[in-house]
Design a protein around this motif. Structure first.
Motif, PDB file in Angstrom:
ATOM      1  N   ILE A 161      36.415  36.416  34.173  1.00  0.00           N
ATOM      2  CA  ILE A 161      37.095  35.759  33.060  1.00  0.00           C
ATOM      3  C   ILE A 161      36.275  34.591  32.526  1.00  0.00           C
ATOM      4  O   ILE A 161      36.074  34.456  31.317  1.00  0.00           O
ATOM      5  CB  ILE A 161      38.500  35.294  33.498  1.00  0.00           C
ATOM      6  N   THR A 162      35.802  33.725  33.418  1.00  0.00           N
ATOM      7  CA  THR A 162      35.053  32.547  32.967  1.00  0.00           C
ATOM      8  C   THR A 162      33.694  32.940  32.391  1.00  0.00           C
ATOM      9  O   THR A 162      33.210  32.299  31.462  1.00  0.00           O
ATOM     10  CB  THR A 162      34.891  31.514  34.098  1.00  0.00           C
TER      11      THR A 162
ATOM     12  N   CYS B 280      40.545  30.555  38.455  1.00  0.00           N
ATOM     13  CA  CYS B 280      39.834  30.325  37.188  1.00  0.00           C
ATOM     14  C   CYS B 280      39.512  28.849  37.009  1.00  0.00           C
ATOM     15  O   CYS B 280      38.432  28.495  36.529  1.00  0.00           O
ATOM     16  CB  CYS B 280      40.668  30.820  36.011  1.00  0.00           C
TER      17      CYS B 280
ATOM     18  N   THR C  99      36.604  27.941  39.263  1.00  0.00           N
ATOM     19  CA  THR C  99      35.382  28.566  38.744  1.00  0.00           C
ATOM     20  C   THR C  99      34.909  27.857  37.482  1.00  0.00           C
ATOM     21  O   THR C  99      33.710  27.599  37.330  1.00  0.00           O
ATOM     22  CB  THR C  99      35.634  30.061  38.465  1.00  0.00           C
TER      23      THR C  99
ATOM     24  N   CYS D   6      38.030  38.148  39.773  1.00  0.00           N
ATOM     25  CA  CYS D   6      38.642  38.126  38.438  1.00  0.00           C
ATOM     26  C   CYS D   6      38.283  36.846  37.708  1.00  0.00           C
ATOM     27  O   CYS D   6      37.953  36.857  36.520  1.00  0.00           O
ATOM     28  CB  CYS D   6      40.159  38.257  38.541  1.00  0.00           C
ATOM     29  N   ALA D   7      38.347  35.718  38.418  1.00  0.00           N
ATOM     30  CA  ALA D   7      38.057  34.418  37.807  1.00  0.00           C
ATOM     31  C   ALA D   7      36.610  34.342  37.321  1.00  0.00           C
ATOM     32  O   ALA D   7      36.343  33.831  36.229  1.00  0.00           O
ATOM     33  CB  ALA D   7      38.335  33.302  38.803  1.00  0.00           C
TER      34      ALA D   7
ATOM     35  N   ILE E 265      44.093  26.683  30.971  1.00  0.00           N
ATOM     36  CA  ILE E 265      44.519  27.853  31.724  1.00  0.00           C
ATOM     37  C   ILE E 265      46.037  27.923  31.663  1.00  0.00           C
ATOM     38  O   ILE E 265      46.717  26.943  31.998  1.00  0.00           O
ATOM     39  CB  ILE E 265      44.026  27.772  33.182  1.00  0.00           C
TER      40      ILE E 265
END
Length: 66
Positions: free
Chosen positions: A10-11, A34, A37, A6-7, A24
Motif C-alpha cells: 500500500i505505501t 501502514c 511503514t 499489505c502495508a 490512514i
C-alpha cells in the motif's frame, strides 16, 4: 507478516516519500502496519482516523496523530 506485506504494498503504491503527510482511515492491524511503514518510508506526519477509544490511545502511545 501478512499485514506488513499489505502495508508495504500500500505505501509503495502511494509513493510515500520524506516529508509527506499520510492519513490512514482505520486504526486496526493493517492501519497500524501502514502507519509504521509510512513512518519508516519518511513520512513526517502520520494521522490515523479511528472511532475506537482503545485505538485512539494506541495512536497516541506510538506517536501518531489523531
Amino acid at each position: 507478516m501478512e499485514p506488513f506485506a499489505c502495508a508495504i504494498r500500500i505505501t509503495d503504491r502511494g509513493r510515500i516519500k520524506t516529508g509527506d503527510t499520510v492519513l490512514i482511515i482505520g486504526g486496526g492491524t493493517i492501519g497500524f502496519a501502514c502507519a509504521f511503514t509510512a513512518r519508516e518510508m519518511g513520512a513526517s506526519r502520520v494521522i490515523i482516523s479511528t472511532r475506537s477509544e482503545f485505538h485512539k490511545q494506541m495512536v497516541l502511545r506510538y506517536g501518531f496523530e489523531l
